[in-house]
Design a protein around this motif. Structure first.
Motif, PDB file in Angstrom:
ATOM      1  N   ALA A 274       0.758  -1.087   0.275  1.00 34.40           N
ATOM      2  CA  ALA A 274       0.000   0.156  -0.022  1.00 34.40           C
ATOM      3  C   ALA A 274       0.744   1.074  -0.068  1.00 34.40           C
ATOM      4  CB  ALA A 274      -0.940   0.020   1.142  1.00 34.40           C
ATOM      5  N   GLY A 277       2.322   4.085  -5.060  1.00 30.42           N
ATOM      6  CA  GLY A 277       1.163   4.726  -5.663  1.00 30.42           C
ATOM      7  C   GLY A 277       1.419   6.413  -5.761  1.00 30.42           C
ATOM      8  N   GLN A 301       1.931  -6.910  -7.215  1.00 34.29           N
ATOM      9  CA  GLN A 301       0.849  -6.031  -6.825  1.00 34.29           C
ATOM     10  C   GLN A 301       1.683  -4.587  -6.427  1.00 34.29           C
ATOM     11  OE1 GLN A 301      -0.572  -7.899  -3.279  1.00 34.29           O
ATOM     12  NE2 GLN A 301      -2.522  -8.927  -4.361  1.00 34.29           N
ATOM     13  N   ALA A 302       2.648  -4.675  -5.937  1.00 30.88           N
ATOM     14  CA  ALA A 302       3.656  -3.250  -5.719  1.00 30.88           C
ATOM     15  C   ALA A 302       3.829  -2.762  -7.086  1.00 30.88           C
ATOM     16  CB  ALA A 302       4.528  -3.623  -4.753  1.00 30.88           C
ATOM     17  N   GLU A 304       2.351  -3.080  -9.948  1.00 29.84           N
ATOM     18  CA  GLU A 304       1.263  -2.452 -10.636  1.00 29.84           C
ATOM     19  C   GLU A 304       1.002  -0.981 -10.099  1.00 29.84           C
ATOM     20  OE1 GLU A 304      -1.873  -5.269 -10.021  1.00 29.84           O
ATOM     21  OE2 GLU A 304      -1.520  -6.301 -12.170  1.00 29.84           O
ATOM     22  N   ARG A 305       1.203  -0.748  -8.937  1.00 32.99           N
ATOM     23  CA  ARG A 305       1.070   0.385  -8.032  1.00 32.99           C
ATOM     24  C   ARG A 305       2.287   1.619  -8.531  1.00 32.99           C
ATOM     25  NH1 ARG A 305      -2.942   0.332  -3.804  1.00 32.99           N
ATOM     26  NH2 ARG A 305      -1.809   2.131  -2.863  1.00 32.99           N
ATOM     27  N   ALA A 308       2.146   2.749 -12.179  1.00 29.64           N
ATOM     28  CA  ALA A 308       0.911   3.504 -12.540  1.00 29.64           C
ATOM     29  C   ALA A 308       1.737   5.230 -12.394  1.00 29.64           C
ATOM     30  CB  ALA A 308      -0.182   3.322 -11.641  1.00 29.64           C
TER      31      ALA A 308
END
Length: 327
Positions: A274, A277, A301-302, A304-305, A308
């Motif tokens: 989390a 991003g 997952q990290a 992808e963030r 972005a």
């Protein structure tokens, strides 16, 4: 030829297909439940050479589905027991056992000189590592996965779409046999499908299973599936990196919690997924982002963030369980 008379009699294989089997070399990654039917059927069919790769030892908790092993084998390297089984089944088949975990550092060398790769590891990172190598080399890959009583087997690469093309996105959570359980017969069904696809690919059977996934649901005993020949390869796809290839100049992040394992390197940043991003941490100029976790899921997952908001190079590392090597 009495041994092979009945399979040669099958029109889709025939004498020519059998000759191709005898000359073929295949790589099998994983010596567990999926590999049990794969090795028995390919060995029995007379495949010329099998290289078998797995780092683990036989464990009592796996005997319900890993049917090549017996209680007396507990503690022995899986590849050695499995290789002895296949050799006893059919001396025509030469089996090379490799006690090692597959990772990006050895995957290319293991795939050299083979005609087909079978992914029986049922591990997220191993599947994508093999798909990347096979797609680059034009090698067919038969990959499978089972959790509970459900699973699939599919034929990728070899001139067709890769695993990434079919599964470009990941779920929030990946199922696992350890957490969700698994029944032996379901594993046997999917492993047998892998063996059938391998026979068709190596023996030249038509139609080819390339570009096809077959699914099985043991809850209601149904088969399904779909074809994916037109699936497009993703433009951005962070690749897996061997931990031995981490550089001192990398922006290195360990996504595991402190209670899971020590930092992968003293200079690594321990951060949660989390954290990445908008407004989150990012590499400096010229740095490569290297994101580490146990299985590779949190790294993906990290990535992808981070991807972005940052367009530099991102690599993923699956560290595996502490002391057991890459997952």
């Amino acid at each position: 030829m009495t041994r092979y008379a009945r399979q040669i009699a099958v029109p889709s294989l025939g004498a020519d297909g059998h000759a191709r089997l005898r000359k073929a070399a295949v790589l099998v990654v994983g010596a567990g439940g999926l590999a049990a039917p794969v090795l028995q059927y390919l060995g029995g069919a007379g495949v010329g050479r099998i290289t078998l790769v797995d780092p683990d030892r036989v464990d009592a908790s796996n005997l319900h589905r890993q049917t090549l092993f017996r209680g007396a084998d507990i503690g022995a390297p899986k590849v050695e027991v499995a290789a002895a089984f296949v050799t006893a089944l059919n001396p025509d088949c030469r089996v090379t056992s490799v006690i090692a975990a597959l990772d990006p550092a050895n995957a290319g060398a293991l795939c050299e000189g083979v005609d087909l790769v079978l992914d029986c590891a049922d591990a997220f990172a191993a599947s994508y590592i093999l798909s990347d190598v096979c797609h680059d080399a034009g090698l067919p890959l038969v990959s499978a996965s089972v959790v509970g009583v459900e699973g699939y087997a599919g034929a990728f690469c070899g001139g067709g779409p890769s695993l990434r093309a079919v599964f470009p996105d990941l779920p929030e959570r990946l199922g696992s046999c350890a957490e969700d359980g698994v029944l032996g017969p379901a594993v046997g069904v999917i492993g047998a499908l892998q063996a059938q696809m391998a026979m068709a690919l190596v023996g030249g059977g038509a139609p080819s299973p390339l570009g096809q996934i077959v699914t099985f649901d043991g809850h209601d005993f149904r088969f399904g599936g779909f074809r994916f020949e037109s699936a497009a390869e993703p433009v951005h796809c962070p690749r897996f990196l061997a931990s031995s290839s981490i550089r001192a100049t990398d922006f290195l992040v360990d996504l595991r919690r402190e209670d899971e394992a020590p930092l992968v390197h003293p200079d690594a940043h321990r951060l949660p997924v989390a954290a990445f991003g908008p407004g989150g941490p990012a590499p400096g100029p010229g740095q490569r982002a290297v994101l580490c976790c146990r299985s590779g899921l949190r790294s993906w997952q990290a990535a992808e963030r981070l991807g972005a908001v940052w367009d530099g190079e991102i690599c993923l590392v699956a560290l595996g369980d502490p002391g057991l090597g890459p997952h």
